[in-house]
Design a protein around this motif. Structure first.
Motif, mmCIF file in Angstrom:
data_model
loop_
_atom_site.group_PDB
_atom_site.id
_atom_site.type_symbol
_atom_site.label_atom_id
_atom_site.label_comp_id
_atom_site.label_asym_id
_atom_site.label_seq_id
_atom_site.Cartn_x
_atom_site.Cartn_y
_atom_site.Cartn_z
ATOM 1 N N PRO A 35 0.846 -1.196 0.000
ATOM 2 C CA PRO A 35 0.000 0.000 0.000
ATOM 3 C C PRO A 35 0.884 1.249 0.000
ATOM 4 O O PRO A 35 2.004 1.223 0.520
ATOM 5 C CB PRO A 35 -0.771 -0.105 1.316
ATOM 6 C CG PRO A 35 -0.436 -1.410 1.921
ATOM 7 C CD PRO A 35 0.693 -2.007 1.181
ATOM 8 N N PRO A 36 0.419 2.344 -0.587
ATOM 9 C CA PRO A 36 1.243 3.560 -0.694
ATOM 10 C C PRO A 36 1.854 4.030 0.622
ATOM 11 O O PRO A 36 2.984 4.504 0.648
ATOM 12 C CB PRO A 36 0.278 4.598 -1.248
ATOM 13 C CG PRO A 36 -0.737 3.799 -1.987
ATOM 14 C CD PRO A 36 -0.879 2.504 -1.228
ATOM 15 N N GLU A 37 1.142 3.895 1.720
ATOM 16 C CA GLU A 37 1.671 4.376 2.999
ATOM 17 C C GLU A 37 2.793 3.499 3.545
ATOM 18 O O GLU A 37 3.514 3.889 4.451
ATOM 19 C CB GLU A 37 0.552 4.521 4.041
ATOM 20 C CG GLU A 37 -0.151 3.232 4.414
ATOM 21 C CD GLU A 37 -1.298 2.865 3.490
ATOM 22 O OE1 GLU A 37 -1.918 1.815 3.730
ATOM 23 O OE2 GLU A 37 -1.587 3.604 2.533
ATOM 24 N N GLU A 38 2.978 2.296 3.010
ATOM 25 C CA GLU A 38 4.034 1.393 3.474
ATOM 26 C C GLU A 38 5.211 1.327 2.504
ATOM 27 O O GLU A 38 6.130 0.552 2.699
ATOM 28 C CB GLU A 38 3.476 -0.012 3.683
ATOM 29 C CG GLU A 38 2.496 -0.109 4.822
ATOM 30 C CD GLU A 38 1.979 -1.525 5.011
ATOM 31 O OE1 GLU A 38 2.638 -2.472 4.554
ATOM 32 O OE2 GLU A 38 0.912 -1.669 5.615
ATOM 33 N N ARG A 39 5.200 2.119 1.482
ATOM 34 C CA ARG A 39 6.263 2.066 0.480
ATOM 35 C C ARG A 39 7.472 2.883 0.928
ATOM 36 O O ARG A 39 7.433 4.108 0.935
ATOM 37 C CB ARG A 39 5.759 2.576 -0.863
ATOM 38 C CG ARG A 39 4.729 1.667 -1.449
ATOM 39 C CD ARG A 39 4.273 2.177 -2.775
ATOM 40 N NE ARG A 39 3.225 1.327 -3.308
ATOM 41 C CZ ARG A 39 2.597 1.558 -4.430
ATOM 42 N NH1 ARG A 39 2.886 2.613 -5.145
ATOM 43 N NH2 ARG A 39 1.664 0.740 -4.852
ATOM 44 N N LEU A 40 8.501 2.198 1.285
ATOM 45 C CA LEU A 40 9.763 2.821 1.652
ATOM 46 C C LEU A 40 10.866 2.143 0.849
ATOM 47 O O LEU A 40 10.920 0.929 0.764
ATOM 48 C CB LEU A 40 10.044 2.663 3.142
ATOM 49 C CG LEU A 40 9.080 3.377 4.079
ATOM 50 C CD1 LEU A 40 9.381 3.010 5.528
ATOM 51 C CD2 LEU A 40 9.183 4.880 3.900
#
Length: 81
Positions: A35-40
């Motif tokens: 998910p976008p918020e977990e993309r690191l």
């Protein structure tokens, strides 16, 4: 002992560089699963040159930029532009 360790590390580094140079494209599918918020992105420096003539730190940064540009960005080669 130190010389042996140094030779082994050097051999591994050379194998890694050789393998990276053989690939002709980048697989972005692992990065799209998050998910976008977990993309690191990891911070290992493995430069990727994009069709926009910009150098990206690694395949992770390249893939995220490619997604931002609606897949208009293309992979040119590994190493700096």
């Amino acid at each position: 002992m130190r010389v042996t360790a140094f030779v082994l590390l050097l051999a591994l580094a050379l194998i890694e560089v050789e393998c990276a140079g053989q690939s002709q494209e980048i697989d972005c599918s692992p990065f799209k699963k998050l998910p976008p918020e977990e993309r690191l992105c990891y911070t290992i420096y493995r430069p990727v040159c994009g069709s926009d003539d910009k150098t990206y730190i690694n395949d992770c940064f390249f893939c995220f930029e490619m997604e931002e540009m609606d897949n208009k960005l293309k992979f040119v080669h590994f190493v700096e532009c």
